[in-house]
Design a protein around this motif. Sequence first.
Motif, PDB file in Angstrom:
ATOM      1  N   HIS A   1     -89.675  68.946  -8.928  1.00 44.41           N
ATOM      2  CA  HIS A   1     -90.625  69.334  -9.967  1.00 44.41           C
ATOM      3  C   HIS A   1     -91.920  68.539  -9.915  1.00 44.41           C
ATOM      4  CE1 HIS A   1     -87.356  71.619 -11.806  1.00 44.41           C
ATOM      5  NE2 HIS A   1     -86.586  70.559 -11.606  1.00 44.41           N
ATOM      6  N   THR A   2     -92.182  67.858  -8.835  1.00 38.08           N
ATOM      7  CA  THR A   2     -93.434  67.124  -8.670  1.00 38.08           C
ATOM      8  C   THR A   2     -93.889  67.238  -7.227  1.00 38.08           C
ATOM      9  OG1 THR A   2     -94.532  64.975  -8.933  1.00 38.08           O
ATOM     10  CG2 THR A   2     -92.265  64.931  -8.163  1.00 38.08           C
ATOM     11  N   LYS A   3     -95.196  67.318  -7.024  1.00 39.84           N
ATOM     12  CA  LYS A   3     -95.735  67.490  -5.684  1.00 39.84           C
ATOM     13  C   LYS A   3     -95.910  66.165  -4.954  1.00 39.84           C
ATOM     14  CE  LYS A   3     -98.231  71.756  -6.788  1.00 39.84           C
ATOM     15  NZ  LYS A   3     -99.564  72.433  -6.845  1.00 39.84           N
ATOM     16  N   GLN A   4     -96.091  65.088  -5.686  1.00 37.39           N
ATOM     17  CA  GLN A   4     -96.341  63.791  -5.051  1.00 37.39           C
ATOM     18  C   GLN A   4     -95.571  62.696  -5.770  1.00 37.39           C
ATOM     19  OE1 GLN A   4    -100.433  62.589  -4.967  1.00 37.39           O
ATOM     20  NE2 GLN A   4    -100.112  61.025  -3.400  1.00 37.39           N
ATOM     21  N   PRO A   5     -94.284  62.548  -5.450  1.00 37.87           N
ATOM     22  CA  PRO A   5     -93.506  61.478  -6.086  1.00 37.87           C
ATOM     23  C   PRO A   5     -94.010  60.104  -5.640  1.00 37.87           C
ATOM     24  CG  PRO A   5     -92.255  62.496  -4.313  1.00 37.87           C
ATOM     25  CD  PRO A   5     -93.495  63.321  -4.497  1.00 37.87           C
ATOM     26  N   LEU A   6     -94.059  59.173  -6.575  1.00 37.54           N
ATOM     27  CA  LEU A   6     -94.523  57.822  -6.281  1.00 37.54           C
ATOM     28  C   LEU A   6     -93.501  56.801  -6.755  1.00 37.54           C
ATOM     29  CD1 LEU A   6     -98.301  57.919  -7.309  1.00 37.54           C
ATOM     30  CD2 LEU A   6     -97.386  57.852  -4.985  1.00 37.54           C
ATOM     31  N   VAL A   7     -93.350  55.755  -5.976  1.00 38.85           N
ATOM     32  CA  VAL A   7     -92.517  54.613  -6.352  1.00 38.85           C
ATOM     33  C   VAL A   7     -93.433  53.531  -6.888  1.00 38.85           C
ATOM     34  CG1 VAL A   7     -90.914  52.854  -5.523  1.00 38.85           C
ATOM     35  CG2 VAL A   7     -90.803  55.171  -4.598  1.00 38.85           C
ATOM     36  N   THR A   8     -93.133  53.027  -8.062  1.00 37.08           N
ATOM     37  CA  THR A   8     -93.959  51.958  -8.642  1.00 37.08           C
ATOM     38  C   THR A   8     -93.433  50.571  -8.274  1.00 37.08           C
ATOM     39  OG1 THR A   8     -92.693  52.102 -10.705  1.00 37.08           O
ATOM     40  CG2 THR A   8     -94.729  53.371 -10.572  1.00 37.08           C
ATOM     41  N   ARG A   9     -92.113  50.463  -8.089  1.00 35.59           N
ATOM     42  CA  ARG A   9     -91.507  49.185  -7.714  1.00 35.59           C
ATOM     43  C   ARG A   9     -90.335  49.427  -6.789  1.00 35.59           C
ATOM     44  NH1 ARG A   9     -90.844  47.187 -13.919  1.00 35.59           N
ATOM     45  NH2 ARG A   9     -93.022  46.678 -14.355  1.00 35.59           N
ATOM     46  N   ALA A  10     -90.140  48.488  -5.890  1.00 38.18           N
ATOM     47  CA  ALA A  10     -88.953  48.527  -5.032  1.00 38.18           C
ATOM     48  C   ALA A  10     -88.298  47.154  -5.086  1.00 38.18           C
ATOM     49  CB  ALA A  10     -89.317  48.895  -3.600  1.00 38.18           C
ATOM     50  N   PHE A  11     -87.016  47.128  -5.411  1.00 43.74           N
ATOM     51  CA  PHE A  11     -86.264  45.873  -5.520  1.00 43.74           C
ATOM     52  C   PHE A  11     -85.488  45.655  -4.231  1.00 43.74           C
ATOM     53  CE2 PHE A  11     -86.838  47.751  -9.692  1.00 43.74           C
ATOM     54  CZ  PHE A  11     -87.419  46.701 -10.389  1.00 43.74           C
ATOM     55  N   VAL A  12     -85.672  44.479  -3.642  1.00 45.78           N
ATOM     56  CA  VAL A  12     -85.166  44.219  -2.298  1.00 45.78           C
ATOM     57  C   VAL A  12     -84.151  43.089  -2.318  1.00 45.78           C
ATOM     58  CG1 VAL A  12     -85.805  43.658   0.079  1.00 45.78           C
ATOM     59  CG2 VAL A  12     -87.399  44.946  -1.371  1.00 45.78           C
ATOM     60  N   ASP A  13     -82.995  43.345  -1.708  1.00 50.03           N
ATOM     61  CA  ASP A  13     -81.982  42.305  -1.505  1.00 50.03           C
ATOM     62  C   ASP A  13     -81.890  42.027  -0.012  1.00 50.03           C
ATOM     63  OD1 ASP A  13     -80.173  40.423  -2.172  1.00 50.03           O
ATOM     64  OD2 ASP A  13     -78.583  41.799  -2.806  1.00 50.03           O
ATOM     65  N   LEU A  14     -81.619  40.778   0.341  1.00 50.77           N
ATOM     66  CA  LEU A  14     -81.632  40.374   1.748  1.00 50.77           C
ATOM     67  C   LEU A  14     -80.238  40.106   2.275  1.00 50.77           C
ATOM     68  CD1 LEU A  14     -84.705  37.922   1.767  1.00 50.77           C
ATOM     69  CD2 LEU A  14     -84.666  40.403   2.115  1.00 50.77           C
ATOM     70  N   GLN A  15     -80.145  40.130   3.604  1.00 52.99           N
ATOM     71  CA  GLN A  15     -78.895  39.781   4.269  1.00 52.99           C
ATOM     72  C   GLN A  15     -78.587  38.300   4.042  1.00 52.99           C
ATOM     73  OE1 GLN A  15     -76.925  41.832   5.720  1.00 52.99           O
ATOM     74  NE2 GLN A  15     -78.139  43.627   6.331  1.00 52.99           N
TER      75      GLN A  15
END
Length: 342
Positions: free
Chosen positions: A161-175
């Motif tokens: 239902h949207t033409k341009q989805p955007l991510v505002t934040r990405a949470f990253v976990d490390l090895q």
Amino acid sequence: MIGVGVVTLLTVFVGSLRASLEDGVAGSFKGPLVVDGGGNETGGFAPRLVDEAARLPQVSGVAGLGTGGMRVGGRIATVSVGDPSALHRVLDLDVSQGSLAGPGTFAVSKKIADDRGWHAGSRVGLTFADGVAQEVTVGAVYDRTDLTGDYLVPWTIWDAHTKQPLVTRAFVDLQPGASVASARGALTALAEPYGAPDVETRDAFVTAQTSDMNGFIAVVYGMLALAIIIALLGIANTLSLSVHERTRELGLLRAVGATRAQIRSMVRWESLIVALFGTAGGLGLGVFLGWGLGAALGNPFAAPPVQLGVIALVGGVAGALAAIRPARRAARRAILASIAAP
């Protein structure tokens, strides 16, 4: 006392609110890095960055989170958009009903579920910005809302239902054993073509979430300055009137041997005692009211000792400053003229 009480109330309330936000954000996210696109011109970045970040050798898990507006159950709401199963691996949302394991899971906060009478398995109507309406099943109910808000809509539903989805934040976990500095450098380079969103450490991200309160704190200390000016005028006027009414007493004190320095010291101490009583009363009243207001909103009690110490110190200094002119007037009075005054 009233001025210091109001300032102390706001100081304690802001401290409690900040502690609540810090505890909430820090409790929800345990990973070391966050890609924050909130400062970009577009307000976010393409979801492809999340997919590419997940393929970095230092990364064990990454989940993107976007925002949007829609109607949920007939009410206009701001929702978070993400992959619930991926978010479940990097965030602790304290799920009390259902599970976030499925990528298509629609989830709501416990507060909303209690308010609307929903539970895991309830059917909820969604109306998107393009006018399309559909029903979804509540798959999970969670308690922690600091990062996701009250509604979590899966990308699988939102993207249609949207033409341009955007991510505002990405949470990253490390090895395990991966270098945070190395991973941050790799993520920064990877994010460059996507508008160069900030790659922040967890501590920097938590601090950024509470930085909006700095402007409010400046207003609080502006109020403190105004309260000090009012207190200076009030105490100075009170002391001036006291000196005028005690003209004969001051003259007699000088006649029996009191020096000008002793008269000045006496008036200064009177001013300081008045200011300290007012400051102590205001601090006690403000701390109590701040605790009550924070408790009513469910925030932990956090009285900032440094700020309260500054308020107490400034209150005492204000008393000393207010006495300068009245003390000089009292010490300069002629002895015989003062004794003969009516």
